[in-house]
Design an enzyme around this catalytic site. Structure first.
Site, short mmCIF file in Angstrom:
data_model
loop_
_atom_site.label_atom_id
_atom_site.label_comp_id
_atom_site.label_asym_id
_atom_site.label_seq_id
_atom_site.Cartn_x
_atom_site.Cartn_y
_atom_site.Cartn_z
N ASP A 105 32.42 -2.60 7.06
CA ASP A 105 31.43 -3.36 7.83
C ASP A 105 32.01 -3.62 9.22
O ASP A 105 32.48 -2.68 9.88
CB ASP A 105 31.06 -4.64 7.06
CG ASP A 105 30.00 -5.48 7.73
OD1 ASP A 105 28.82 -5.10 7.65
OD2 ASP A 105 30.35 -6.51 8.33
N HIS A 303 25.61 -1.65 0.43
CA HIS A 303 26.50 -1.90 1.57
C HIS A 303 27.91 -2.31 1.17
O HIS A 303 28.87 -2.00 1.87
CB HIS A 303 25.90 -3.01 2.44
CG HIS A 303 26.69 -3.33 3.65
ND1 HIS A 303 26.84 -2.43 4.69
CD2 HIS A 303 27.40 -4.44 4.01
CE1 HIS A 303 27.59 -2.98 5.64
NE2 HIS A 303 27.95 -4.18 5.24
#
Length: 326
Positions: A105, A303
């Site tokens: 991320d 994610h």
């Protein structure tokens, strides 16, 4: 996993911000692990023992503004140049000259820029979930302002100090649960639902978060760890990363369009908006990541890749590390 957590060594090392908290396990070549938003070193709990068992000194940091690391009051103290220098200082503080850096991320963007700006320290770079996109194009705030029509993109929503904090901090645990669920493969909204990356007029991000069970990867105890840290520190340090994107655009003008040339790895989830929105960035890897030696898009994965699919990510990382030049 709880047995492995007990084997971790915690320490604080000096950094330009004051101190960086890190957690390490194992001996051997140094692998520095950098988390994203809204996480902590704990997001690497599955990778630390796996890397240690494979013969590496695995070190996961709390990024500046998170956990037990220092949280400068000045929002400008969270610019990319400062975070890169934190990583270089951690390597030196650990008595090492070089390291492999892996990020997820925001951590992936921090890792890529660490490799780009400090190739003397970072000899290889692994990126999870967020592809490398070289500096370039219009000012980021201008791009984000054009997204979504009447709706507001979450990065724009995060810009004004105090605004997102007012949404999150009254119920940190509930907000985190919804945010994690919104981006997890097994709990994310259906394609025809309102996009949780955008805020409707007069609304909040949480309006679009799922309210059902936790994702399979996130136990109640895991959520307690994350929530406990943010309840103690607040969210401002974490959100300040988003509030420096225009400063980064200015600071990094000298490396506009520059490739990262060290040996590299990318892994993302096929159900992650980061890989679908940034498909062009992945397609550009022959130019932007000419040292790419391993690239993976995991089916049915969202994610939080190293937590959703720990065994697969551990294999990807250890295979890549074993193939790197000594």
């Amino acid at each position: 996993m709880q047995a492995h957590v007990k084997d971790f060594t915690h320490r604080l090392v000096a950094s330009p911000a004051g101190r960086i908290h890190l957690v390490e396990q194992g001996t051997g070549p140094l692998v520095l692990l950098v988390h994203g938003f809204p996480e902590s070193w704990y997001s690497w709990r599955h990778q630390l023992p796996a890397l240690a068992a494979a013969g590496y000194r695995a070190v996961a940091v709390d990024v500046r503004g998170y956990g037990r690391s220092s949280r400068p009051a000045d929002p400008a103290a969270y610019r990319m140049l400062d975070l890169v220098e934190d990583n270089a200082q951690v390597v030196r503080a650990l008595g090492e000259e070089t390291a492999v850096i892996v990020g997820h991320d925001w951590g992936a963007t921090i890792a890529a820029n660490s490799a780009l700006l400090r190739p003397d320290v970072f000899r290889a770079v692994g990126l999870l979930s967020v592809p490398y996109t070289p500096r370039g194009g219009p000012r980021p705030s201008e791009i984000f302002a054009r997204l979504g029509g009447e709706e507001e993109f979450y990065v724009s929503y995060f810009q004004r100090p105090g605004r997102a904090e007012a949404e999150i901090e009254p119920d940190v645990r509930g907000w985190l649960a919804g945010f994690y669920a919104a981006l997890s493969a097994d709990t994310m909204p259906t394609p025809d639902a309102a996009d949780p990356h955008f805020v409707g007029p007069g609304g909040t991000l949480r309006d679009r978060f799922p309210t059902g069970p936790l994702p399979a990867w996130l136990g109640e105890d895991d959520l307690d760890v994350y929530a406990g840290e943010f309840e103690r520190t607040g969210l401002t340090g974490a959100l300040n990363r988003y509030r420096n994107m225009d400063r980064d655009w200015e600071d990094l003008a000298s490396v506009d369009g520059a490739p990262v040339t060290q040996p590299s790895l990318f892994a993302g989830g096929l159900l992650d908006a980061s890989t679908t929105w940034l498909k062009d960035a992945i397609d550009a890897y022959p130019v932007t990541l000419p040292g790419l030696v391993s690239s993976h898009l995991l089916e049915g994965c969202g994610h939080w890749i190293q937590q959703e699919r720990p065994a697969e990510v551990n294999r990807i990382l250890t295979d890549w590390l074993a193939a790197l030049p000594g």
